[in-house]
Write a protein that holds these residues in place. Structure first.
Motif, PDB file in Angstrom:
ATOM      1  N   ASP A 118     102.472-129.481 -17.779  1.00 44.84           N
ATOM      2  CA  ASP A 118     103.715-129.876 -17.095  1.00 44.84           C
ATOM      3  C   ASP A 118     104.853-128.880 -17.286  1.00 44.84           C
ATOM      4  O   ASP A 118     105.607-128.605 -16.346  1.00 44.84           O
ATOM      5  N   ALA A 119     104.989-128.313 -18.488  1.00 43.57           N
ATOM      6  CA  ALA A 119     106.061-127.335 -18.703  1.00 43.57           C
ATOM      7  C   ALA A 119     105.802-126.062 -17.908  1.00 43.57           C
ATOM      8  O   ALA A 119     106.740-125.440 -17.380  1.00 43.57           O
ATOM      9  N   ASP A 120     104.533-125.661 -17.796  1.00 43.75           N
ATOM     10  CA  ASP A 120     104.197-124.488 -16.985  1.00 43.75           C
ATOM     11  C   ASP A 120     104.591-124.714 -15.531  1.00 43.75           C
ATOM     12  O   ASP A 120     105.140-123.816 -14.873  1.00 43.75           O
ATOM     13  N   ALA A 121     104.306-125.905 -15.013  1.00 41.31           N
ATOM     14  CA  ALA A 121     104.675-126.218 -13.627  1.00 41.31           C
ATOM     15  C   ALA A 121     106.187-126.161 -13.446  1.00 41.31           C
ATOM     16  O   ALA A 121     106.689-125.615 -12.454  1.00 41.31           O
ATOM     17  N   ALA A 122     106.926-126.721 -14.395  1.00 40.41           N
ATOM     18  CA  ALA A 122     108.394-126.698 -14.312  1.00 40.41           C
ATOM     19  C   ALA A 122     108.921-125.270 -14.334  1.00 40.41           C
ATOM     20  O   ALA A 122     109.857-124.921 -13.604  1.00 40.41           O
ATOM     21  N   GLY A 123     108.310-124.417 -15.167  1.00 32.99           N
ATOM     22  CA  GLY A 123     108.737-123.027 -15.238  1.00 32.99           C
ATOM     23  C   GLY A 123     108.534-122.298 -13.923  1.00 32.99           C
ATOM     24  O   GLY A 123     109.403-121.545 -13.464  1.00 32.99           O
ATOM     25  N   VAL A 124     107.391-122.516 -13.286  1.00 29.20           N
ATOM     26  CA  VAL A 124     107.105-121.883 -11.996  1.00 29.20           C
ATOM     27  C   VAL A 124     108.106-122.358 -10.939  1.00 29.20           C
ATOM     28  O   VAL A 124     108.608-121.560 -10.125  1.00 29.20           O
ATOM     29  N   ALA A 125     108.418-123.657 -10.953  1.00 29.96           N
ATOM     30  CA  ALA A 125     109.383-124.192  -9.987  1.00 29.96           C
ATOM     31  C   ALA A 125     110.760-123.546 -10.163  1.00 29.96           C
ATOM     32  O   ALA A 125     111.414-123.157  -9.182  1.00 29.96           O
ATOM     33  N   GLU A 126     111.202-123.424 -11.412  1.00 27.05           N
ATOM     34  CA  GLU A 126     112.519-122.813 -11.654  1.00 27.05           C
ATOM     35  C   GLU A 126     112.527-121.336 -11.265  1.00 27.05           C
ATOM     36  O   GLU A 126     113.549-120.808 -10.827  1.00 27.05           O
ATOM     37  N   LEU A 127     111.381-120.661 -11.401  1.00 26.15           N
ATOM     38  CA  LEU A 127     111.305-119.254 -11.035  1.00 26.15           C
ATOM     39  C   LEU A 127     111.450-119.058  -9.528  1.00 26.15           C
ATOM     40  O   LEU A 127     112.179-118.185  -9.067  1.00 26.15           O
ATOM     41  N   TYR A 128     110.773-119.881  -8.755  1.00 28.50           N
ATOM     42  CA  TYR A 128     110.758-119.681  -7.312  1.00 28.50           C
ATOM     43  C   TYR A 128     111.885-120.392  -6.576  1.00 28.50           C
ATOM     44  O   TYR A 128     112.292-119.955  -5.497  1.00 28.50           O
ATOM     45  N   TYR A 129     112.378-121.489  -7.144  1.00 30.39           N
ATOM     46  CA  TYR A 129     113.342-122.301  -6.392  1.00 30.39           C
ATOM     47  C   TYR A 129     114.573-122.712  -7.201  1.00 30.39           C
ATOM     48  O   TYR A 129     115.457-123.366  -6.647  1.00 30.39           O
ATOM     49  N   GLY A 130     114.630-122.367  -8.461  1.00 32.35           N
ATOM     50  CA  GLY A 130     115.702-122.890  -9.305  1.00 32.35           C
ATOM     51  C   GLY A 130     116.495-121.821 -10.037  1.00 32.35           C
ATOM     52  O   GLY A 130     116.835-120.773  -9.481  1.00 32.35           O
ATOM     53  N   ALA A 131     116.754-122.083 -11.311  1.00 31.71           N
ATOM     54  CA  ALA A 131     117.683-121.264 -12.091  1.00 31.71           C
ATOM     55  C   ALA A 131     117.208-119.843 -12.341  1.00 31.71           C
ATOM     56  O   ALA A 131     118.018-118.963 -12.635  1.00 31.71           O
ATOM     57  N   ALA A 132     115.888-119.598 -12.236  1.00 36.35           N
ATOM     58  CA  ALA A 132     115.358-118.257 -12.504  1.00 36.35           C
ATOM     59  C   ALA A 132     114.937-117.533 -11.225  1.00 36.35           C
ATOM     60  O   ALA A 132     114.240-116.520 -11.285  1.00 36.35           O
ATOM     61  N   LYS A 133     115.339-118.046 -10.080  1.00 35.47           N
ATOM     62  CA  LYS A 133     114.916-117.457  -8.802  1.00 35.47           C
ATOM     63  C   LYS A 133     115.278-115.970  -8.728  1.00 35.47           C
ATOM     64  O   LYS A 133     116.416-115.583  -8.994  1.00 35.47           O
ATOM     65  N   GLY A 134     114.280-115.162  -8.394  1.00 38.95           N
ATOM     66  CA  GLY A 134     114.505-113.727  -8.248  1.00 38.95           C
ATOM     67  C   GLY A 134     114.526-112.956  -9.550  1.00 38.95           C
ATOM     68  O   GLY A 134     114.681-111.730  -9.544  1.00 38.95           O
ATOM     69  N   GLN A 135     114.353-113.629 -10.681  1.00 39.37           N
ATOM     70  CA  GLN A 135     114.429-112.962 -11.981  1.00 39.37           C
ATOM     71  C   GLN A 135     113.178-112.126 -12.241  1.00 39.37           C
ATOM     72  O   GLN A 135     112.059-112.598 -12.128  1.00 39.37           O
ATOM     73  N   ILE A 247     106.728-131.620 -10.011  1.00 37.92           N
ATOM     74  CA  ILE A 247     106.099-131.825  -8.704  1.00 37.92           C
ATOM     75  C   ILE A 247     106.132-130.533  -7.886  1.00 37.92           C
ATOM     76  O   ILE A 247     105.124-130.111  -7.309  1.00 37.92           O
ATOM     77  N   ILE A 248     107.289-129.888  -7.843  1.00 43.60           N
ATOM     78  CA  ILE A 248     107.448-128.678  -7.037  1.00 43.60           C
ATOM     79  C   ILE A 248     106.567-127.548  -7.576  1.00 43.60           C
ATOM     80  O   ILE A 248     105.871-126.860  -6.821  1.00 43.60           O
ATOM     81  N   GLY A 249     106.567-127.372  -8.891  1.00 44.75           N
ATOM     82  CA  GLY A 249     105.753-126.311  -9.486  1.00 44.75           C
ATOM     83  C   GLY A 249     104.270-126.550  -9.305  1.00 44.75           C
ATOM     84  O   GLY A 249     103.498-125.614  -9.048  1.00 44.75           O
ATOM     85  N   ALA A 250     103.839-127.812  -9.433  1.00 42.34           N
ATOM     86  CA  ALA A 250     102.418-128.136  -9.244  1.00 42.34           C
ATOM     87  C   ALA A 250     101.979-127.824  -7.819  1.00 42.34           C
ATOM     88  O   ALA A 250     100.907-127.248  -7.588  1.00 42.34           O
ATOM     89  N   ALA A 251     102.815-128.187  -6.838  1.00 41.06           N
ATOM     90  CA  ALA A 251     102.489-127.908  -5.431  1.00 41.06           C
ATOM     91  C   ALA A 251     102.419-126.408  -5.177  1.00 41.06           C
ATOM     92  O   ALA A 251     101.513-125.923  -4.489  1.00 41.06           O
ATOM     93  N   HIS A 252     103.367-125.673  -5.744  1.00 39.50           N
ATOM     94  CA  HIS A 252     103.388-124.227  -5.566  1.00 39.50           C
ATOM     95  C   HIS A 252     102.127-123.574  -6.153  1.00 39.50           C
ATOM     96  O   HIS A 252     101.474-122.742  -5.497  1.00 39.50           O
ATOM     97  N   LEU A 253     101.765-123.973  -7.364  1.00 37.49           N
ATOM     98  CA  LEU A 253     100.586-123.387  -8.014  1.00 37.49           C
ATOM     99  C   LEU A 253      99.303-123.724  -7.255  1.00 37.49           C
ATOM    100  O   LEU A 253      98.398-122.906  -7.127  1.00 37.49           O
ATOM    101  N   ALA A 254      99.232-124.952  -6.739  1.00 34.14           N
ATOM    102  CA  ALA A 254      98.046-125.347  -5.974  1.00 34.14           C
ATOM    103  C   ALA A 254      97.925-124.538  -4.692  1.00 34.14           C
ATOM    104  O   ALA A 254      96.824-124.103  -4.313  1.00 34.14           O
ATOM    105  N   ALA A 255      99.055-124.323  -4.025  1.00 32.17           N
ATOM    106  CA  ALA A 255      99.031-123.602  -2.756  1.00 32.17           C
ATOM    107  C   ALA A 255      98.694-122.115  -2.928  1.00 32.17           C
ATOM    108  O   ALA A 255      98.194-121.481  -2.011  1.00 32.17           O
TER     109      ALA A 255
END
Length: 257
Positions: A118-135, A247-255
């Motif tokens: 779950d934490a991995d999914a949250a990290g991916v979500a923040e990277l692509y759509y949240g606080a770490a976007k573009g980092q 939820i967002i990170g899980a969907a992104h990783l699956a896709a």
């Protein structure tokens, strides 16, 4: 453009986030990182055995029946996941330990899935759509809650199952001193708790020298009460996606499997 065309052809990916108290799911528009329909939530069954949890996940997938075709499905679990097998069980039944979960879930759902921490999914979500976007470089996400979850992402690539909330610091498991639940349990003020967080994040910084630290978990909504008290060389910012990140990170990783 190719990714968007693939998403349109196969429909929107579904993310499902399994937690200790609730199991939540929604289809996700990967062009924006937003839910494409109202989230569905069902209480986590007690006991939260693999079979009982799979039945609830199946209900959620049925609710969003358009994803029964070729749409990807990502599922988070509060535990370490290696090659579809769950290796630890935080806040879910201990029958998950060393359980080969991905094949079982695929059989129940009649669908290929991606199972992720779950934490991995949250990290991916923040990277692509949240606080770490573009980092670029190394991003460390920490979730401060019952324990401390972590995700490591380097140049957009997830390094899974980091479990850095369990670093031993001053003879203690870090999360046993610095998790948000400990703050509440011991009645710590934000300044006192920030001293413990300082010890934790300074240690993390000295080991990894990240380019950005993102702080998630429910307490991140009060970030202004404790993050400014921390003195680090690394920028440290609150997560922005809150409880939608799994939820967002899980969907992104699956896709993008």
């Amino acid at each position: 453009m190719a990714k968007e065309a693939k998403q349109a052809k196969h429909g929107l990916p579904l993310g499902i986030d399994v937690g200790g108290s609730g199991i939540k799911g929604a289809p996700v528009d990967l062009s924006t990182g937003a839910f494409a329909a109202k989230r569905m939530r069902i209480d986590t069954p007690m006991p939260s055995t693999p079979e009982a949890v799979a039945a609830v996940i199946n209900q959620i997938v049925d609710h969003f029946e358009d994803v029964r075709g070729d749409s990807p499905i990502g599922v988070t679990i509060p535990g370490v996941v290696t090659h579809g097998m769950v290796r630890s069980a935080a806040n879910i039944d201990k029958s998950w330990l060393d359980f080969d979960a991905e094949p079982m879930l695929e059989e129940v759902l009649g669908h290929d899935i991606v199972l992720v921490n779950d934490a991995d999914a949250a990290g991916v979500a923040e990277l692509y759509y949240g606080a770490a976007k573009g980092q670029k470089g190394l991003v460390v996400l920490t979730t401060l809650g019952t324990g401390i979850g972590t995700a490591l992402i380097y140049d957009g690539v997830l390094i899974p199952n980091s479990e850095l909330g369990h670093l031993e610091i001053d003879g203690f498991d870090a999360e046993s001193r610095a998790a948000s639940s400990i703050k509440d349990k011991e009645g710590l003020s934000y300044p006192v708790w920030a001293e413990r967080l300082q010890r934790y994040y300074s240690h993390l910084e000295a080991l990894l020298w990240p380019d950005l630290i993102v702080v998630g978990g429910g307490v991140s909504k009060d970030a202004e009460k404790f993050l400014p008290l921390l003195k680090l060389k690394t920028p440290i910012v609150p997560a922005t996606l809150e409880n939608k990140a799994g939820i967002i990170g899980a969907a992104h990783l699956a896709a993008h499997k």
